[in-house]
Design a protein around this motif. Structure first.
Motif, PDB file in Angstrom:
ATOM      1  N   ALA A 100       0.835  -1.207   0.000  1.00  8.25           N
ATOM      2  CA  ALA A 100       0.000   0.000   0.000  1.00  8.25           C
ATOM      3  C   ALA A 100       0.866   1.251   0.000  1.00  8.25           C
ATOM      4  CB  ALA A 100      -0.931  -0.016   1.215  1.00  8.25           C
TER       5      ALA A 100
ATOM      6  N   PRO B 198      -6.237   7.251  -4.383  1.00  9.99           N
ATOM      7  CA  PRO B 198      -5.538   6.069  -3.862  1.00  9.99           C
ATOM      8  C   PRO B 198      -4.515   6.422  -2.783  1.00  9.99           C
ATOM      9  CG  PRO B 198      -5.554   6.022  -6.250  1.00  9.99           C
ATOM     10  CD  PRO B 198      -6.112   7.349  -5.840  1.00  9.99           C
TER      11      PRO B 198
ATOM     12  N   VAL C 139      -6.728   6.790   0.432  1.00 12.44           N
ATOM     13  CA  VAL C 139      -7.359   5.534   0.844  1.00 12.44           C
ATOM     14  C   VAL C 139      -6.312   4.504   1.260  1.00 12.44           C
ATOM     15  CG1 VAL C 139      -8.779   3.589   0.074  1.00 12.44           C
ATOM     16  CG2 VAL C 139      -9.424   5.929  -0.548  1.00 12.44           C
ATOM     17  N   LEU C 140      -5.283   4.325   0.446  1.00 12.76           N
ATOM     18  CA  LEU C 140      -4.275   3.309   0.774  1.00 12.76           C
ATOM     19  C   LEU C 140      -3.425   3.706   1.964  1.00 12.76           C
ATOM     20  CD1 LEU C 140      -3.324   2.135  -2.808  1.00 12.76           C
ATOM     21  CD2 LEU C 140      -4.481   0.793  -1.036  1.00 12.76           C
TER      22      LEU C 140
ATOM     23  N   ALA D 202      -5.579   2.870   4.893  1.00 13.96           N
ATOM     24  CA  ALA D 202      -5.781   1.426   5.041  1.00 13.96           C
ATOM     25  C   ALA D 202      -4.484   0.657   5.306  1.00 13.96           C
ATOM     26  CB  ALA D 202      -6.442   0.871   3.780  1.00 13.96           C
TER      27      ALA D 202
ATOM     28  N   LEU E 298     -13.098  -5.401   4.172  1.00 15.31           N
ATOM     29  CA  LEU E 298     -12.976  -4.060   3.605  1.00 15.31           C
ATOM     30  C   LEU E 298     -11.583  -3.843   3.027  1.00 15.31           C
ATOM     31  CD1 LEU E 298     -14.123  -1.285   3.009  1.00 15.31           C
ATOM     32  CD2 LEU E 298     -13.491  -0.599   5.334  1.00 15.31           C
ATOM     33  N   ARG E 299     -10.547  -4.245   3.753  1.00  9.72           N
ATOM     34  CA  ARG E 299      -9.183  -4.091   3.248  1.00  9.72           C
ATOM     35  C   ARG E 299      -8.984  -4.928   1.982  1.00  9.72           C
ATOM     36  NH1 ARG E 299      -3.841  -5.885   6.415  1.00  9.72           N
ATOM     37  NH2 ARG E 299      -4.035  -7.632   4.996  1.00  9.72           N
TER      38      ARG E 299
ATOM     39  N   VAL F 146     -10.558  -2.999  -0.838  1.00 10.11           N
ATOM     40  CA  VAL F 146      -9.700  -1.874  -1.238  1.00 10.11           C
ATOM     41  C   VAL F 146      -8.583  -2.388  -2.145  1.00 10.11           C
ATOM     42  CG1 VAL F 146      -8.006  -0.205  -0.378  1.00 10.11           C
ATOM     43  CG2 VAL F 146     -10.238  -0.393   0.725  1.00 10.11           C
TER      44      VAL F 146
ATOM     45  N   PHE G  26      -8.250  -1.368  -6.232  1.00 10.67           N
ATOM     46  CA  PHE G  26      -7.084  -0.700  -6.818  1.00 10.67           C
ATOM     47  C   PHE G  26      -6.308  -1.625  -7.743  1.00 10.67           C
ATOM     48  CE2 PHE G  26      -7.779   2.363  -3.294  1.00 10.67           C
ATOM     49  CZ  PHE G  26      -8.035   3.454  -4.091  1.00 10.67           C
TER      50      PHE G  26
ATOM     51  N   ARG H  14      -4.320  -9.788  -0.531  1.00 10.99           N
ATOM     52  CA  ARG H  14      -5.724  -9.907  -0.109  1.00 10.99           C
ATOM     53  C   ARG H  14      -5.951 -10.991   0.935  1.00 10.99           C
ATOM     54  NH1 ARG H  14      -9.179 -11.134  -4.372  1.00 10.99           N
ATOM     55  NH2 ARG H  14     -10.877 -10.631  -2.963  1.00 10.99           N
TER      56      ARG H  14
END
Length: 121
Positions: free
Chosen positions: A7, A54, A57-58, A61, A69-70, A73, A77, A119
């Motif tokens: 991230a 991004p 948000v990143l 996060a 949720l992560r 995200v 992206f 992920r």
């Protein structure tokens, strides 16, 4: 690679693109053999905030615990970067962009793959 590291790497890339797009749009298109004009510079400058999102948000996060949720995200992206890579490859195939665009597309695919790889961490 961890989500946090990935991230923050993407944050750095997007922040650099935001600054270039906003303050030096005339410098971007020629990298890929595409002639720049006022219209292209206008659209590049208008696209700058799309690279700021991004970043925000990143960054927010990057230290979050693993969650659905992560994962969303990261997936969102990853799809964005894969899509940008596809447009670059298509532009090269159509003769619109020079082969240098393929280097950018490879970087974008790498970012997408790294995001997808985080992920399930």
């Amino acid at each position: 690679m961890t989500f946090q590291l990935t991230a923050r790497l993407v944050v750095l890339v997007c922040a650099i693109l935001f600054v270039i797009f906003l303050f030096a749009p005339q410098a971007y298109s020629p990298l890929y053999g595409v002639e720049t004009n006022q219209s292209a510079q206008f659209m590049t400058r208008r696209a700058a905030p799309m690279f700021l999102a991004p970043v925000i948000v990143l960054w927010a996060a990057s230290s979050a615990a693993h969650s659905k949720l992560r994962e969303a995200v990261a997936l969102g992206f990853a799809v964005m970067f894969a899509g940008v890579a596809m447009t670059g490859v298509l532009a090269w195939m159509q003769g619109t962009a020079a082969p240098m665009i393929l280097l950018a597309a490879a970087g974008e695919v790498l970012i997408a793959a790294l995001l997808l790889g985080t992920r399930k961490n």
